[in-house]
Scaffold this motif. Structure first.
Motif, PDB file in Angstrom:
ATOM      1  N   UNK A 298       0.856  -1.206  -0.094  1.00 13.46           N
ATOM      2  CA  UNK A 298       0.090   0.048   0.053  1.00 13.46           C
ATOM      3  C   UNK A 298       0.792   1.314  -0.009  1.00 13.46           C
ATOM      4  N   UNK A 299       2.053   1.171  -0.845  1.00 10.31           N
ATOM      5  CA  UNK A 299       2.876   2.476  -1.010  1.00 10.31           C
ATOM      6  C   UNK A 299       2.858   2.942  -2.355  1.00 10.31           C
ATOM      7  N   UNK A 300       2.928   3.949  -2.683  1.00 13.36           N
ATOM      8  CA  UNK A 300       3.183   4.329  -4.124  1.00 13.36           C
ATOM      9  C   UNK A 300       4.161   5.393  -4.235  1.00 13.36           C
ATOM     10  N   UNK A 301       4.415   5.640  -5.406  1.00 21.39           N
ATOM     11  CA  UNK A 301       5.583   6.552  -6.044  1.00 21.39           C
ATOM     12  C   UNK A 301       5.199   7.957  -5.359  1.00 21.39           C
ATOM     13  N   UNK A 302       6.032   8.795  -4.905  1.00 21.04           N
ATOM     14  CA  UNK A 302       5.616  10.127  -4.371  1.00 21.04           C
ATOM     15  C   UNK A 302       5.347  10.094  -2.885  1.00 21.04           C
ATOM     16  N   UNK A 303       4.996   8.829  -2.438  1.00 20.40           N
ATOM     17  CA  UNK A 303       4.925   8.872  -0.676  1.00 20.40           C
ATOM     18  C   UNK A 303       6.104   9.234  -0.020  1.00 20.40           C
ATOM     19  N   UNK A 304       5.661   9.898   0.966  1.00 19.07           N
ATOM     20  CA  UNK A 304       6.936  10.194   2.167  1.00 19.07           C
ATOM     21  C   UNK A 304       6.629   9.104   3.050  1.00 19.07           C
ATOM     22  N   UNK A 305       7.870   8.598   3.454  1.00 16.24           N
ATOM     23  CA  UNK A 305       7.770   7.225   4.156  1.00 16.24           C
ATOM     24  C   UNK A 305       8.673   7.243   5.299  1.00 16.24           C
ATOM     25  N   UNK A 306       8.436   6.657   6.279  1.00 20.42           N
ATOM     26  CA  UNK A 306       9.565   6.317   7.276  1.00 20.42           C
ATOM     27  C   UNK A 306      10.355   4.955   6.975  1.00 20.42           C
ATOM     28  N   UNK A 307      11.531   4.969   7.133  1.00 20.87           N
ATOM     29  CA  UNK A 307      12.449   3.812   6.718  1.00 20.87           C
ATOM     30  C   UNK A 307      13.238   3.429   8.051  1.00 20.87           C
ATOM     31  N   UNK A 308      13.697   2.135   8.079  1.00 16.70           N
ATOM     32  CA  UNK A 308      14.758   1.652   8.713  1.00 16.70           C
ATOM     33  C   UNK A 308      15.940   0.915   7.809  1.00 16.70           C
ATOM     34  N   UNK A 309      17.189   1.371   8.433  1.00 17.48           N
ATOM     35  CA  UNK A 309      18.278   0.727   7.453  1.00 17.48           C
ATOM     36  C   UNK A 309      18.341  -0.782   7.692  1.00 17.48           C
ATOM     37  N   UNK A 310      18.779  -1.609   6.291  1.00 17.31           N
ATOM     38  CA  UNK A 310      19.127  -2.805   6.702  1.00 17.31           C
ATOM     39  C   UNK A 310      20.629  -2.921   6.620  1.00 17.31           C
ATOM     40  N   UNK A 311      20.866  -2.520   5.561  1.00 20.64           N
ATOM     41  CA  UNK A 311      22.719  -2.067   5.287  1.00 20.64           C
ATOM     42  C   UNK A 311      22.668  -0.844   4.461  1.00 20.64           C
ATOM     43  N   UNK A 312      23.883  -0.691   3.989  1.00 24.07           N
ATOM     44  CA  UNK A 312      24.267   0.510   3.543  1.00 24.07           C
ATOM     45  C   UNK A 312      23.527   0.819   2.317  1.00 24.07           C
ATOM     46  N   UNK A 313      22.917  -0.259   1.619  1.00 22.47           N
ATOM     47  CA  UNK A 313      22.101   0.177   0.162  1.00 22.47           C
ATOM     48  C   UNK A 313      20.872  -0.231   0.502  1.00 22.47           C
TER      49      UNK A 313
END
Ligand code: ZN
Length: 288
Positions: free
Chosen positions: A35-50
């Motif tokens: 339920x995410x779309x291009x243009x969304x502002x999102x909260x992210x958590x890192x997995x690794x450097x990429x």
């Protein structure tokens, strides 16, 4: 610890996000959320450097989507201007145009019609046809691919824009023209991602300047409107809106019911019969 980022590419299940400092990351979601779309502002958590995981989206200014009987497809989030791109060749679908305009009205997104390849002789008939939509209050802008950028820039300025239309209407050509010197770089990326195909297969967001963004989206064949409520449809027709609430039955299908304000207006020639037919068709889809 979460950070915020914007989804700049959506493949449906995989995403590319960009942080405010300009770094990009491959992004996945938890529990197969889509339920995410291009243009969304999102909260992210890192997995690794990429790679990162998208945790959730932030409140949206708008959400443009389509839905048929089986599934929902999010098209873009936070868009403030929808540009329906059509060209007389290959044959565009007026039904698709009408459906995109309804979806824009429902999402409260300002819609503009772009008549591309306007130098083609076949354009005359469409120029005529689009006068009706102009009378409804939609801007119609003519573009010729190479001059498209100069004509469109002032229209796009300050908005988060999306190009929507069938494939072959020249959306990507217009996008490249608008990107100018950025085009070579972004062209490389999308060529790699699309394995050399010339059509857009995913939604992609570009920055035109600090306050203007443009999303190019894959060509549409259909535009399901199952997410709309039949009872609200009249509100989305600029030419029929004044009749909302006037039918005897609140769930009127505008066909055989007595005291239908829409049919009465059509019989008096106050509204177009074709528009009433289109309203009936969409109503039927929603109440089935
Ligand atoms: Zn009615």
């Amino acid at each position: 610890m979460t950070h915020t980022a914007q989804i700049i590419t959506s493949y449906g299940r995989r995403y590319i996000v960009r942080t405010p400092d300009g770094q990009t990351f491959d992004a996945t979601t938890r529990k197969k959320r889509v339920d995410f779309a291009c243009g969304d502002q999102v909260e992210i958590s890192p997995i690794n450097t990429e790679q990162v995981v998208i945790e959730d989206f932030l409140p949206r200014q708008s959400l443009l989507y389509r839905q048929d009987a089986w599934r929902t497809k999010l098209i873009a989030a936070n868009v403030t201007r929808l540009l329906v791109v059509l060209a007389a060749v290959p044959s565009p679908s007026e039904a698709l145009l009408q459906r995109a305009l309804l979806a824009a009205e429902a999402a409260e997104i300002d819609a503009v019609i772009v008549l591309n390849k306007a130098d083609l002789p076949e354009t005359a008939a469409w120029r005529e046809k689009l006068k009706f939509y102009e009378s409804l209050g939609y801007r119609v802008i003519e573009t010729r691919a190479l001059e498209g950028a100069e004509t469109l820039k002032p229209v796009l300025q300050g908005h988060t824009n999306i190009f929507l239309g069938q494939s072959g209407m020249g959306k990507s050509t217009l996008t490249n023209a608008l990107l100018g010197s950025q085009a070579a770089r972004t062209g490389d990326i999308s060529t790699a991602l699309d394995s050399g195909k010339h059509t857009t297969t995913h939604a992609q967001l570009y920055d035109l300047d600090n306050e203007t963004q443009l999303i190019d989206s894959p060509g549409l064949q259909e535009f399901g409107l199952h997410h709309l409520e039949a009872a609200n449809l009249l509100q989305y027709f600029p030419d029929l809106r004044h009749l909302a609430g006037q039918c005897r039955f609140h769930n009127c299908t505008h066909r055989a019911e007595p005291n239908c304000a829409v049919k009465a207006a059509a019989e008096k020639g106050e509204v177009r019969a074709e528009r009433v037919e289109f309203l009936q068709r969409v109503t039927d889809e929603l109440i089935r």
